[in-house]
Design a protein around this motif. Structure first.
Motif, PDB file in Angstrom:
ATOM      1  N   THR A 162      -3.919   6.344   8.778  1.00  0.00           N
ATOM      2  CA  THR A 162      -4.044   6.073   7.151  1.00  0.00           C
ATOM      3  C   THR A 162      -4.420   4.823   6.648  1.00  0.00           C
ATOM      4  O   THR A 162      -5.071   4.568   5.857  1.00  0.00           O
ATOM      5  CB  THR A 162      -2.921   6.843   6.521  1.00  0.00           C
ATOM      6  OG1 THR A 162      -2.819   8.193   6.888  1.00  0.00           O
ATOM      7  CG2 THR A 162      -2.985   6.558   4.975  1.00  0.00           C
ATOM      8  N   CYS A 163      -3.527   3.940   7.229  1.00  0.00           N
ATOM      9  CA  CYS A 163      -3.627   2.524   7.050  1.00  0.00           C
ATOM     10  C   CYS A 163      -4.941   1.738   7.323  1.00  0.00           C
ATOM     11  O   CYS A 163      -5.624   1.208   6.436  1.00  0.00           O
ATOM     12  CB  CYS A 163      -2.475   1.737   7.643  1.00  0.00           C
ATOM     13  SG  CYS A 163      -2.542  -0.144   7.536  1.00  0.00           S
ATOM     14  N   LEU A 217     -10.209   5.963   2.493  1.00  0.00           N
ATOM     15  CA  LEU A 217      -9.298   6.688   1.684  1.00  0.00           C
ATOM     16  C   LEU A 217      -9.099   5.489   0.624  1.00  0.00           C
ATOM     17  O   LEU A 217      -8.802   4.183   0.837  1.00  0.00           O
ATOM     18  CB  LEU A 217      -7.951   6.748   2.504  1.00  0.00           C
ATOM     19  CG  LEU A 217      -8.237   7.970   3.471  1.00  0.00           C
ATOM     20  CD1 LEU A 217      -6.646   7.705   4.305  1.00  0.00           C
ATOM     21  CD2 LEU A 217      -8.378   9.146   2.881  1.00  0.00           C
ATOM     22  N   GLN A 218      -8.613   5.956  -0.629  1.00  0.00           N
ATOM     23  CA  GLN A 218      -8.285   5.310  -1.681  1.00  0.00           C
ATOM     24  C   GLN A 218      -6.639   5.283  -1.861  1.00  0.00           C
ATOM     25  O   GLN A 218      -6.152   6.348  -1.870  1.00  0.00           O
ATOM     26  CB  GLN A 218      -8.941   5.815  -2.988  1.00  0.00           C
ATOM     27  CG  GLN A 218     -10.202   5.585  -3.050  1.00  0.00           C
ATOM     28  CD  GLN A 218     -10.461   3.882  -3.200  1.00  0.00           C
ATOM     29  OE1 GLN A 218      -9.987   3.380  -4.031  1.00  0.00           O
ATOM     30  NE2 GLN A 218     -11.645   3.596  -2.666  1.00  0.00           N
ATOM     31  N   PRO A 219      -5.994   4.174  -1.847  1.00  0.00           N
ATOM     32  CA  PRO A 219      -4.512   4.199  -2.191  1.00  0.00           C
ATOM     33  C   PRO A 219      -4.242   4.609  -3.348  1.00  0.00           C
ATOM     34  O   PRO A 219      -5.035   4.349  -4.543  1.00  0.00           O
ATOM     35  CB  PRO A 219      -4.089   2.586  -1.718  1.00  0.00           C
ATOM     36  CG  PRO A 219      -5.418   1.806  -2.374  1.00  0.00           C
ATOM     37  CD  PRO A 219      -6.631   2.826  -2.002  1.00  0.00           C
ATOM     38  N   ASP A 220      -3.077   5.074  -3.423  1.00  0.00           N
ATOM     39  CA  ASP A 220      -2.270   5.282  -4.803  1.00  0.00           C
ATOM     40  C   ASP A 220      -1.919   4.357  -5.495  1.00  0.00           C
ATOM     41  O   ASP A 220      -2.095   3.891  -6.747  1.00  0.00           O
ATOM     42  CB  ASP A 220      -1.046   6.256  -4.692  1.00  0.00           C
ATOM     43  CG  ASP A 220      -1.632   7.714  -4.028  1.00  0.00           C
ATOM     44  OD1 ASP A 220      -2.437   8.141  -4.172  1.00  0.00           O
ATOM     45  OD2 ASP A 220      -0.719   8.052  -3.281  1.00  0.00           O
ATOM     46  N   GLY A 227     -11.965   1.500   3.732  1.00  0.00           N
ATOM     47  CA  GLY A 227     -12.277   2.010   2.346  1.00  0.00           C
ATOM     48  C   GLY A 227     -12.637   3.585   2.637  1.00  0.00           C
ATOM     49  O   GLY A 227     -13.422   4.052   1.474  1.00  0.00           O
ATOM     50  N   GLN A 276     -11.006  -2.157  -2.576  1.00  0.00           N
ATOM     51  CA  GLN A 276     -11.046  -1.176  -3.512  1.00  0.00           C
ATOM     52  C   GLN A 276     -12.156  -1.455  -4.682  1.00  0.00           C
ATOM     53  O   GLN A 276     -12.839  -0.717  -5.095  1.00  0.00           O
ATOM     54  CB  GLN A 276      -9.849  -0.605  -4.184  1.00  0.00           C
ATOM     55  CG  GLN A 276      -8.853   0.003  -3.183  1.00  0.00           C
ATOM     56  CD  GLN A 276      -8.240  -0.738  -2.191  1.00  0.00           C
ATOM     57  OE1 GLN A 276      -7.925  -1.610  -2.186  1.00  0.00           O
ATOM     58  NE2 GLN A 276      -8.411   0.117  -1.023  1.00  0.00           N
ATOM     59  N   LYS A 306       0.339   5.623  -0.282  1.00  0.00           N
ATOM     60  CA  LYS A 306      -0.526   6.827  -0.207  1.00  0.00           C
ATOM     61  C   LYS A 306       0.129   8.054   0.065  1.00  0.00           C
ATOM     62  O   LYS A 306       0.712   7.993   1.171  1.00  0.00           O
ATOM     63  CB  LYS A 306      -1.761   6.471   0.840  1.00  0.00           C
ATOM     64  CG  LYS A 306      -2.681   7.396   0.843  1.00  0.00           C
ATOM     65  CD  LYS A 306      -3.691   7.846  -0.406  1.00  0.00           C
ATOM     66  CE  LYS A 306      -4.551   8.770  -0.034  1.00  0.00           C
ATOM     67  NZ  LYS A 306      -5.475   8.813  -1.457  1.00  0.00           N
ATOM     68  N   LEU A 310       0.920  -1.276   0.041  1.00  0.00           N
ATOM     69  CA  LEU A 310      -0.065   0.015  -0.099  1.00  0.00           C
ATOM     70  C   LEU A 310       0.742   1.144  -0.078  1.00  0.00           C
ATOM     71  O   LEU A 310       1.877   1.281   0.946  1.00  0.00           O
ATOM     72  CB  LEU A 310      -1.019   0.115   1.055  1.00  0.00           C
ATOM     73  CG  LEU A 310      -2.221  -0.852   1.084  1.00  0.00           C
ATOM     74  CD1 LEU A 310      -3.107  -0.315   2.579  1.00  0.00           C
ATOM     75  CD2 LEU A 310      -3.273  -0.429  -0.105  1.00  0.00           C
ATOM     76  N   ARG A 363      -7.744   3.476   7.581  1.00  0.00           N
ATOM     77  CA  ARG A 363      -8.729   4.401   6.987  1.00  0.00           C
ATOM     78  C   ARG A 363      -8.821   3.473   5.477  1.00  0.00           C
ATOM     79  O   ARG A 363      -9.952   3.661   4.874  1.00  0.00           O
ATOM     80  CB  ARG A 363      -8.745   5.799   6.828  1.00  0.00           C
ATOM     81  CG  ARG A 363      -9.006   6.484   8.227  1.00  0.00           C
ATOM     82  CD  ARG A 363      -8.678   7.918   8.313  1.00  0.00           C
ATOM     83  NE  ARG A 363      -8.981   8.515   9.487  1.00  0.00           N
ATOM     84  CZ  ARG A 363      -8.678  10.098   9.575  1.00  0.00           C
ATOM     85  NH1 ARG A 363      -8.055  10.577   8.820  1.00  0.00           N
ATOM     86  NH2 ARG A 363      -9.227  10.246  10.650  1.00  0.00           N
ATOM     87  N   THR A 364      -7.806   3.206   4.859  1.00  0.00           N
ATOM     88  CA  THR A 364      -7.607   2.529   3.457  1.00  0.00           C
ATOM     89  C   THR A 364      -8.111   1.408   3.717  1.00  0.00           C
ATOM     90  O   THR A 364      -8.854   0.909   2.776  1.00  0.00           O
ATOM     91  CB  THR A 364      -6.060   2.499   3.183  1.00  0.00           C
ATOM     92  OG1 THR A 364      -5.655   3.904   3.305  1.00  0.00           O
ATOM     93  CG2 THR A 364      -6.227   2.077   1.811  1.00  0.00           C
TER      94      THR A 364
END
Length: 244
Positions: free
Chosen positions: A42-43, A51-54, A49, A66, A9, A7, A45-46
């Motif tokens: 951040t981890c 946050l969307q990872p890069d 769902g 995702q 972000k 991951l 929240r990803t």
């Protein structure tokens, strides 16, 4: 089971996650341990769902978060800030509302709500408005909301923040019970005693990366220290952000 694979972000100018990979197993309490700014929130929240990872991927029970966010969320319980309850609602109304949001129909939600109220011994306050609740009552209500739909996986972000000593002890006991029932419990913290008291596995994070994985005793053995705090300082290379 929760699986995180490579991951990454970036948030503004900050690389919050940088090729982060780890797994959290069923029947274990896994802690994300790191200083402030390590990427723990951040981890989580990803994974949930939010946050969307890069790049990279988060999976819950083999479901790509995702690609199938709703299906993944049905396998997750998110422990919210206990101080953020809707104070005009009763615990029964609050828990039932989230049961339906998690995919249960009205009748299923009603049954599941009563079951979790009984399990967490909330019957005496179930039909009182949440306004004026003690820390312990708020915490139990928040946890009931997270597990009402019987998710296999529970996520908590610094769960004991703001709780008094007795409420913290009660929450620790509940998390151990969930682990013993076979759930996957994943939480973030920078508090050493909390991690040492609860975790079967510790993921040490720094600057968005995993720097070490192991039980508290294994991390101490790996670094040649007697305390988790000293082991942690050696692993991340600084004592910035350490809490007792």
């Amino acid at each position: 089971m929760i699986q995180v694979t490579d991951l990454s972000k970036r948030i503004g100018e900050v690389q919050a996650l940088d090729g982060l990979s780890f797994s959290a197993q069923d029947g274990q309490i896994t802690g994300l341990l790191g200083p402030n700014g390590a990427g723990k929130t951040t981890c989580l929240r990803t994974i949930f769902g939010l946050l969307q990872p890069d790049s990279g991927m988060a999976e819950v029970e083999g479901i790509n978060v995702q690609q199938s966010p709703l299906a993944a969320k049905q396998q997750l319980g998110l422990f919210p800030d206990p101080f953020g309850l809707y104070e005009r609602l009763t615990p029964r109304e609050y828990i039932g509302f989230f049961a339906e949001l998690s995919g249960l129909n009205r009748q299923q939600a009603k049954i599941a709500t009563q079951t979790v109220i009984t399990d967490l011994q909330l019957d005496e306050i179930a039909d009182r408005r949440c306004k004026g609740f003690s820390q312990g009552q708020r915490m139990k209500t928040a946890l009931a909301q997270a597990i009402v739909h019987r998710p296999r996986n529970i996520i908590l972000d610094e769960p004991t923040r703001g709780l008094d000593v007795m409420s913290t002890r009660v929450l620790r006991g509940m998390l151990k019970d969930l682990r013993d029932q076979g759930h996957c419990v994943l939480f973030s913290s920078h508090v050493m005693q909390e991690v040492a008291a609860l975790c079967d596995q510790v993921i040490v994070m720094a600057r968005g990366k995993v720097v070490a994985v192991g039980s508290p005793s294994e991390l101490c053995q790996q670094t040649g220290h007697d305390s988790l705090e000293e082991a942690f300082i050696q692993l991340i290379g600084t004592d910035e952000g350490i809490a007792a």
